[in-house]
Write a protein that holds these residues in place. Structure first.
Motif, mmCIF file in Angstrom:
data_model
loop_
_atom_site.group_PDB
_atom_site.id
_atom_site.type_symbol
_atom_site.label_atom_id
_atom_site.label_comp_id
_atom_site.label_asym_id
_atom_site.label_seq_id
_atom_site.Cartn_x
_atom_site.Cartn_y
_atom_site.Cartn_z
ATOM 1 N N GLY B 128 0.810 -1.211 0.000
ATOM 2 C CA GLY B 128 0.000 0.000 0.000
ATOM 3 C C GLY B 128 0.844 1.263 0.000
ATOM 4 N N VAL B 131 2.093 3.545 -3.331
ATOM 5 C CA VAL B 131 1.403 4.624 -4.034
ATOM 6 C C VAL B 131 2.024 5.982 -3.692
ATOM 7 N N TYR B 132 2.713 6.069 -2.546
ATOM 8 C CA TYR B 132 3.283 7.362 -2.135
ATOM 9 C C TYR B 132 4.348 7.913 -3.080
ATOM 10 N N ILE B 135 2.641 9.610 -5.998
ATOM 11 C CA ILE B 135 2.011 10.893 -5.673
ATOM 12 C C ILE B 135 3.074 11.942 -5.392
ATOM 13 N N LEU B 136 4.024 11.564 -4.510
ATOM 14 C CA LEU B 136 5.038 12.520 -4.065
ATOM 15 C C LEU B 136 5.911 12.987 -5.214
ATOM 16 N N VAL B 147 2.137 15.829 -12.520
ATOM 17 C CA VAL B 147 0.952 15.760 -11.661
ATOM 18 C C VAL B 147 -0.114 14.894 -12.311
ATOM 19 N N ALA B 150 0.916 11.391 -11.889
ATOM 20 C CA ALA B 150 0.749 10.946 -10.512
ATOM 21 C C ALA B 150 -0.713 10.660 -10.216
ATOM 22 N N LEU B 151 -1.613 11.530 -10.726
ATOM 23 C CA LEU B 151 -3.044 11.310 -10.484
ATOM 24 C C LEU B 151 -3.496 10.013 -11.128
ATOM 25 N N SER B 154 -1.820 7.001 -9.183
ATOM 26 C CA SER B 154 -2.337 6.692 -7.859
ATOM 27 C C SER B 154 -3.774 6.215 -7.932
ATOM 28 N N SER B 155 -4.604 6.818 -8.813
ATOM 29 C CA SER B 155 -5.994 6.354 -8.862
ATOM 30 C C SER B 155 -6.055 4.922 -9.387
ATOM 31 N N GLU B 161 -6.270 -1.974 -5.987
ATOM 32 C CA GLU B 161 -6.025 -2.552 -4.671
ATOM 33 C C GLU B 161 -7.290 -3.211 -4.132
#
Lengths: 177, 361
Positions: B128, B131-132, B135-136, B147, B150-151, B154-155, B161
């Motif tokens: 889990g 995902v950081y 995003i980071l 960005v 990343a969006l 992460s989505s 998941e």
């Protein structure tokens, strides 16, 4: 000083530092990530206490789900204005900090008066490490406690969560209609 | 903790981390040669025999490049992201059991780094965290493309998941434990003497959903939407160069190794001997002094080979799928995740619960 105390001092110290960093961070993402760091430290503490199940759940729920949601919403909402206008000197901030410091000092004082922290020995409860291992690991013990002794409270909590979910949907729907 | 415990723990970590990291150059080489082979090209074949040293040369290049940090990035988080990217899958690898146990100097060495009662949840926790970095890295780079990447990334990871968790849950109902060692032991039996009781044969739909989900979780084709040369350049790691990019690159392959180890442990018998390996064990065992310790060590060695072969097979499948299937569009990916896999995994979970309630008890 044994390993647990050392780990407590280290992880607790990092968590305390990150809590202050979270309060003082101007950038919302930095604040959210400090909170994530606190969650990770807490999970580490649980892990050092041999409570691996709780540690893993802490990671899955808070680090893996809740904080992702936080960071996601912070990234999607444009918080540039809040970031620019953030000041420590507004009256409400001053009041909050003062109250926080007073409560914190009060708790520390009470703890130091009533428990001689570094000298008193802890009184172990019925579930010590050997006993838990004997009963089949802490996951099993926790599951048994949760689904027999505390069954009712467990269900009531899940009901409360359901209410919260429905409430969120209703609120969001009203705004979009 | 005695000196022996410390040394065996350190040796196990060195073996697992070393294998995971050192398999990456070979995997990259295999990916490039495999793609060339599937597309009727030659591929890298100049550096070393069959081009095997090409990845070494590439890594050397990444190491020696100037470590440039763009001026517009948020430095701390920009540097933190690749570190988390590599640490999360390596952390997850530490609960994978890679053998039952070996006997060293009369002491039992369990071939699993962290013998945790709730190992599977621990593994999910570290998975889990993957995902950081997406995003980071995307956010800290202060770039529209990163960005967007990343969006997307992460989505996609958060969506898949759910399906992955549901398919794991259905296996938990069957095994009745979180402990990965016990799960592998559960899969040690066989039907009719030759069909192993692997999770994939008991719960094929769960295995399929899990298999599809790990492609999305590791951002591999056909689900590599976080990157897109034509749309969002390099996705979340557009602004990364030199070894910082190298770490993202490494992390992708380590995540693949982790996912392969996880699927072989959960669904394909883990370190249980592959069919036919029992004969090999007794054949090699005949050359030892015949003591139970030596026989156990031979068995442990073949168990290690078994899980290595399984992991290797799934790594091969990763490459195979990448060069066979075209990539999805983002809305198709989300449709597949939410409208197909999520309901399917939920129904599968209910079926498994009913089946195990009526047949096991």
């Amino acid at each position: 000083m044994d390993n647990l105390n050392l780990a407590f001092l280290f992880l607790g110290g990092v968590a305390a530092f990150l809590s202050i960093a979270m309060l003082l961070a101007k950038n919302p993402i930095a604040a959210a990530l400090s909170l994530l760091g606190i969650m990770l430290c807490t999970a580490g503490l649980y892990g050092m206490m041999q409570e691996h199940f709780i540690a893993a759940i802490q990671l899955v729920v808070y680090a893996g789900a809740v904080m992702v949601l936080f960071i996601f919403s912070i990234m999607l909402l444009n918080l540039k204005k809040e970031e620019r206008d953030f000041k420590f000197t507004t009256p409400s901030f001053m009041a909050t900090y003062t109250a926080g410091i007073v409560i914190f000092i009060g708790i520390i004082f009470q703890l130091l008066v009533h428990y001689d922290l570094f000298k008193s020995t802890m009184i172990p409860g019925p579930f010590n490490t050997a006993e838990v291992a004997n009963l089949g690991g802490n996951t099993k013990v926790l599951a048994h406690a949760l689904f027999s002794q505390y069954y009712l409270s467990f269900e009531v909590i899940s009901l409360a969560l359901l209410v919260a979910i429905i409430g969120a949907v209703v609120l969001a729907k009203r705004k979009f209609d | 903790m005695t000196l022996f415990d410390f040394i065996q723990m350190f040796a196990k970590m060195a073996v697992v981390v070393g294998l995971a990291l050192s398999s990456v150059p070979f995997l990259v080489w295999f990916e490039r040669r495999g793609s060339a082979w599937m597309q009727g090209r030659v591929g890298p074949n100049r550096v070393g025999p069959f081009g095997l040293l090409q990845s070494v040369a590439d890594v050397l290049k990444l190491f020696l490049k100037e470590s440039f940090i763009p001026g517009h990035v948020n430095k701390f988080f920009y540097l933190l992201a690749p570190a988390i990217a590599l640490a999360a899958p390596l952390g997850a690898l530490m609960v994978i059991p890679f053998g039952s146990h070996a006997m060293v100097m009369g002491q039992k060495v369990v071939l699993q780094i962290a013998q945790i009662d709730s190992g599977l949840i621990f593994l999910l926790a570290f998975a889990g965290l993957e995902v950081y970095p997406v995003i980071l890295g995307g956010w800290a780079s202060h770039n529209k493309y990163t960005v967007l990447g990343a969006l997307r990334g992460s989505s996609q990871m958060v969506s898949y998941e759910i399906a992955m968790g549901m398919s794991i849950l259905s296996m938990l109902v069957i095994y009745g434990t979180f402990n990965l060692q016990e799960m592998v032991a559960w899969q040690g039996d066989s039907w009719l003497g030759f069909i192993p009781t692997w999770g994939a044969f008991i719960n094929p739909i769960g295995a399929l959903i899990f298999f599809i989900s790990i492609f999305a979780e590791t951002n591999r084709l056909p689900f590599d939407l976080p990157e897109g040369d034509a749309e969002i350049v390099g996705g979340y790691h557009t602004e990364y160069g030199a070894m910082k990019f190298g770490m993202f690159f490494l992390a992708e392959y380590v995540a693949m190794v982790m996912a392969s180890a996880l699927i072989s442990t959960l669904y394909f018998g883990g370190f249980n001997l592959l069919p036919g390996f029992g004969l090999l064990v007794s054949w090699v065992g005949g050359y030892t002094d015949g003591s139970p310790d030596a026989l156990q060590n031979v068995k442990a060695a073949f168990e290690f080979v078994s899980i290595l072969l399984k992991v290797g097979f799934f790594l091969f499948v990763f490459v195979w799928v990448r060069w066979t299937l075209p990539r999805f569009r983002f809305d198709q990916l989300m449709d597949l995740g939410w409208k197909v896999l999520f309901p399917l995994s939920f129904v599968n979970l209910l079926v498994v619960i009913f089946m195990s309630y009526f047949f096991v008890s």
